[in-house]
Write a protein that holds these residues in place. Structure first.
Motif, PDB file in Angstrom:
ATOM      1  N   ILE A  61       0.714   5.535   0.422  1.00 47.37           N
ATOM      2  CA  ILE A  61      -0.126   6.654   0.684  1.00 47.37           C
ATOM      3  C   ILE A  61       0.670   7.980   0.682  1.00 47.37           C
ATOM      4  O   ILE A  61       1.940   7.863   0.796  1.00 47.37           O
TER       5      ILE A  61
ATOM      6  N   LYS B 183       0.842  -1.157   0.060  1.00 46.20           N
ATOM      7  CA  LYS B 183       0.233   0.027   0.168  1.00 46.20           C
ATOM      8  C   LYS B 183       0.795   1.277  -0.026  1.00 46.20           C
ATOM      9  O   LYS B 183       2.020   1.267   0.707  1.00 46.20           O
TER      10      LYS B 183
ATOM     11  N   LYS C 280      -5.125   1.910  -7.764  1.00 50.17           N
ATOM     12  CA  LYS C 280      -4.004   2.254  -6.752  1.00 50.17           C
ATOM     13  C   LYS C 280      -3.494   1.017  -6.302  1.00 50.17           C
ATOM     14  O   LYS C 280      -2.318   0.724  -6.037  1.00 50.17           O
TER      15      LYS C 280
ATOM     16  N   ASP D 256     -11.019   4.022  -8.565  1.00 53.34           N
ATOM     17  CA  ASP D 256      -9.574   4.348  -8.416  1.00 53.34           C
ATOM     18  C   ASP D 256      -8.853   3.812  -7.300  1.00 53.34           C
ATOM     19  O   ASP D 256      -7.577   3.766  -7.388  1.00 53.34           O
ATOM     20  N   LYS D 257      -9.372   3.426  -6.218  1.00 47.15           N
ATOM     21  CA  LYS D 257      -8.976   2.992  -5.026  1.00 47.15           C
ATOM     22  C   LYS D 257      -8.286   1.506  -5.401  1.00 47.15           C
ATOM     23  O   LYS D 257      -7.090   1.093  -5.023  1.00 47.15           O
TER      24      LYS D 257
ATOM     25  N   GLU E 188     -14.399   5.092  -6.083  1.00 48.87           N
ATOM     26  CA  GLU E 188     -14.039   4.110  -5.379  1.00 48.87           C
ATOM     27  C   GLU E 188     -13.344   2.972  -6.153  1.00 48.87           C
ATOM     28  O   GLU E 188     -12.323   2.257  -5.818  1.00 48.87           O
TER      29      GLU E 188
END
Length: 639
Positions: A488, A486, A553, A549-550, A547
């Motif tokens: 961020i 992940k 990612k 797009d998450k 959503e």
């Protein structure tokens, strides 16, 4: 009868004496012996303060020996008898050089009343406009501070410092063997002393060793080529009729064991032209200097000559009206794209000020260096030992040791107060019991240019710390085998105090953030929340795109996985209809993800219709909504 004869004789002798004194003064003035002329005509004015010729010659002697501020009362005397454009202009210049800017502007306006010439009117307007612009001058280097080099200066003249090969070279009237009658000061010679930056060995100043200083003339400003093998300097003001009539440039070359005797430079063009204040360009291929040769824009202009194949300099070109004015420009100092120089024609505080010329957007901008560098006196001859933070210049401002004095300047910009930003990162994992500590997770830190600036593993408590720059943007990427990687974004912009609000020299700011990783398991369905479609439609709505797009990612952070994206409906339509609708919706979602740069072969669209309900025999709208869902699951992990 005898008494009458004696009175007549006295009057005759007095008139003869005055005539002789007048002629003596005029001869001194014509010879450029201005200090002597001032002394002679002052005797005339002692007996007759209103003598217009004597007032004129004293005023002009002060002006021509660079002391126009002392000429004001004599110009006033002349103006009492008859106003003239020329004398009002000189009065305005005298007032300007004493810092009387409003009075100078008024004198420029008075000058306009005594001419109808368009060119002269423009000259007076320029003078008045320059007075108005003085208030707009700001400090070019706000934190530069100027100090008189008291231990180096003498009660006479010291000016035009340059540094070459750890030596400071300069011009000085110390150890003078004669007096220069134009100024009443000693003749100047060239000297040098060891120097490290602006630190000078003032105890060991010696005459220029490269070649002999000449007696009874002025050796003026000097420049030395970047390689140290060529010296050019100004020489003149000899009283000998056999010598050159004006100040000219001379050159000396290093040849084997030493420097050659200086020789007259062809770039002077004519021995009757005044040529002085030379300076090499940074690469030594160009020579800048000042000259009063015909064809310029004012009294003294700046020129540039190029180095020829034989090592001499020629093809001198005027630097143009952006730099040169109807006044005087001299002491050039080229520094790459910038040219520093002294001028009394651009808006300044008085006499010579230091300026910088810079090319911007096709134009040449001229900027006064400001009141922390300039004064109402002469300020000139800048040289940088550490550009632009440190160097020398010359000034004859009030409070000096002698006449022209050498000053040094340094950049004393206050050091900014330090802000240390510490970011505490907690790594967690999602479990059936909620979020729990995830130890030994690798967290990498990247700056806004995607360069790695840090990285470490979290400890047994799932913690690690980074030191970040304030007011900057970063990316944190956390990873661990068996978990989704992940990334961020993280920013420290606006999270630290402003510099003006800081009290301590060092302020520590501690921030916190948390990264939660999901386990990476094959065939485990993960629900994408808030994926909605319009009734009976498969188009991706804007809220659904947010959503999805998450998921994009996640796929970007985990390039080794392939997924199946599935769509599910409730049971309130036929099986065939629901299966077709869900397939179209799943494909629509996949198409959107592909449009965001994800490779098509990493995605599979699958519509299950109502075949895999979360709640069997759903009855309420809430239960139907739980069955209407979009999920993804990892179907392959590439090694």
């Amino acid at each position: 009868m005898k008494n009458c004869f004696l009175s007549s004789l006295f009057i005759f002798l007095f008139l003869v004496g005055c005539t002789s004194l007048q002629q003596k003064g005029e001869n001194q003035f014509a010879a450029g012996e201005y200090q002597l002329a001032i002394g002679t005509f002052s005797k005339v004015l002692t007996d007759n303060p209103d003598d217009s010729d004597a007032n004129y010659f004293v005023a002009e002697s002060y002006r021509l020996s660079n002391r126009i501020e002392d000429a004001l009362p004599y110009y006033d005397k002349l103006l009492e008898e008859e106003g003239s454009f020329e004398n009002y202009m000189k009065k305005a210049k005298s007032l300007h050089d004493q810092g009387e800017y409003e009075e100078a502007a008024a004198a420029y306006q008075q000058a306009k009343e005594h001419t109808t010439s368009d060119s002269l009117l423009a000259l007076a307007d320029m003078g008045a406009e320059n007075m108005a612009k003085i208030e707009e001058i700001t400090d070019y280097w706000p934190y530069h501070e100027l100090q008189n080099y008291e231990l180096l200066n003498t009660s006479g003249i010291d000016y035009a410092p340059v540094v070459s090969e750890d030596f400071l070279y300069f011009t000085s009237s110390r150890r003078a063997s004669g007096m220069y009658p134009a100024t009443g000061q000693g003749y100047t010679k060239l000297f040098r002393a060891r120097a490290n930056g602006v630190k000078v060995d003032v105890q060991n100043v010696q005459p220029l060793p490269e070649f002999q200083n000449e007696e009874n003339l002025n050796q003026g400003a000097i420049t030395i080529s970047p390689d140290g093998n060529t010296i050019i300097y100004a020489r003149g003001n000899s009283l000998s009729k056999k010598d050159l009539p004006e100040v000219n440039l001379f050159i000396s070359y290093f040849r084997g064991a030493g420097f050659t005797d200086p020789i007259w430079m062809p770039v002077n063009e004519d021995e009757t032209y005044w040529n002085s204040t030379p300076a090499f360009s940074i690469d030594g291929e160009e020579l800048y200097f000042a000259s009063n040769r015909p064809g310029g824009y004012g009294g003294i202009d700046l020129y540039k000559a190029t180095k020829l194949a034989n090592g001499d300099f020629g093809n001198a070109k005027n630097l143009g009206p952006e730099i040169n004015t109807p006044g005087n420009e001299m002491f050039p100092r080229p520094m790459g794209e910038q040219l520093y120089f002294a001028s009394d024609g651009h808006p300044g505080f008085g006499k010579l000020d230091l300026f910088v010329a810079e090319a911007k957007d096709g134009n040449t901008n001229i900027t006064n260096l400001g009141k922390n560098i300039n004064s109402i006196s002469d300020d000139f001859g800048i040289f940088f030992t550490n550009f632009p933070k440190e160097g020398f210049l010359t000034s004859n401002r009030e409070g000096g040791v002698g006449d022209d004095d050498i000053y040094y300047f340094q950049d004393n910009t206050p050091k900014p107060k330090v802000v240390n930003v510490f970011l505490n990162v907690n790594t967690l994992q999602k479990t059936a019991q909620g979020e729990t500590v995830l130890p030994s997770a690798r967290v990498a830190l990247y700056d806004s240019t995607k360069q790695t600036v840090g990285g470490d593993f979290s400890n047994e408590q799932g913690r690690l710390r980074f030191k970040l720059e304030p007011n900057a943007d970063f990316t944190l990427i956390a990873s661990k085998n068996g978990y989704f990687t992940k990334s961020i974004p993280y920013s420290t912009v606006g999270k630290t105090p402003a510099q003006e609000d800081l009290i301590q020299d060092v302020t520590n700011v501690t921030l916190d953030t948390t990264i939660v990783l999901d386990k990476l398991e094959l065939e485990k369905a993960i629900v994408l929340e808030n994926i909605y479609y319009d009734l009976d439609k498969a188009d991706i709505r804007p809220d659904a795109a947010v959503e999805l797009d998450k998921l994009v990612k996640i796929l970007q952070d985990n390039p080794e996985i392939k997924i199946e994206l599935s769509s599910h409906t409730d049971s309130r339509a036929s099986d065939e209809y629901n299966r077709d609708l869900s397939q179209r919706r799943a494909q629509s979602a996949v198409d959107y993800i592909i449009s965001q740069g994800i490779a098509e072969d990493r995605l599979v669209a699958k519509g299950y219709g109502e075949d895999q309900p979360v709640i069997e025999n759903a009855q309420t709208e809430e239960e139907h909504q739980r069955n209407r869902r979009t999920e993804f699951k990892v179907i392959e992990i590439e090694e």
